[in-house]
Scaffold this active site. Sequence first.
Site, PDB file in Angstrom:
ATOM      1  CB  SER A  23      -0.964   0.001   1.184  1.00  0.00           C
ATOM      2  OG  SER A  23      -0.258  -0.122   2.396  1.00  0.00           O
ATOM      3  CG  HIS A  75      -0.172   3.842   4.398  1.00  0.00           C
ATOM      4  ND1 HIS A  75      -1.082   3.454   5.341  1.00  0.00           N
ATOM      5  CD2 HIS A  75      -0.033   2.786   3.564  1.00  0.00           C
ATOM      6  CE1 HIS A  75      -1.491   2.224   5.077  1.00  0.00           C
ATOM      7  NE2 HIS A  75      -0.859   1.801   3.996  1.00  0.00           N
TER       8      HIS A  75
END
Length: 159
Positions: A23, A75
């Site tokens: 991600s 992230h």
Amino acid sequence: MYHLLIQRFKIEYFRRVIAVGYSCVVFGWMTVLSVKQPSSKLDLFGFLSLPISFAPFESLIFTWIIVPQASFVGHLSGIIVGYAIAWGLIHGMTSYWEASMVGWIAVVSAFSLRHSGAYDFDFLEIESITDPSLPCIRFIGDGRTLQISTVPVEGIQIV
């Protein structure tokens, strides 16, 4: 990023954090796209319209609220690298870097195969996750039979 947080800023919490996933790459690509197409708008729940450049940060906060176990640092790292790529600070793979990377992979693989014993990495610690108070389950014989050890609990045998 974790190494920097642990070594430079002395935040010991991150020694026990494990982050695995793709991600952060998705966040990086989302950041590159938001920089390359700044004229687009992002509608939030139908009542708020923000520039697309806020999309990575909105997604970061939304992910952090919805999935608390998600790696905020991972992230955020993807967003930082995405900006570095979009602004031209990190250039794409050239033939030189490709040949260099393949060469180093070959050298490291050969070294690893030749010296397949234990190698001490000072910065890498692997802790045991076995708890002696829990029953032990293992395969015996041909691998299709389970054997479970028992643990005494206040005079009672648990199987």
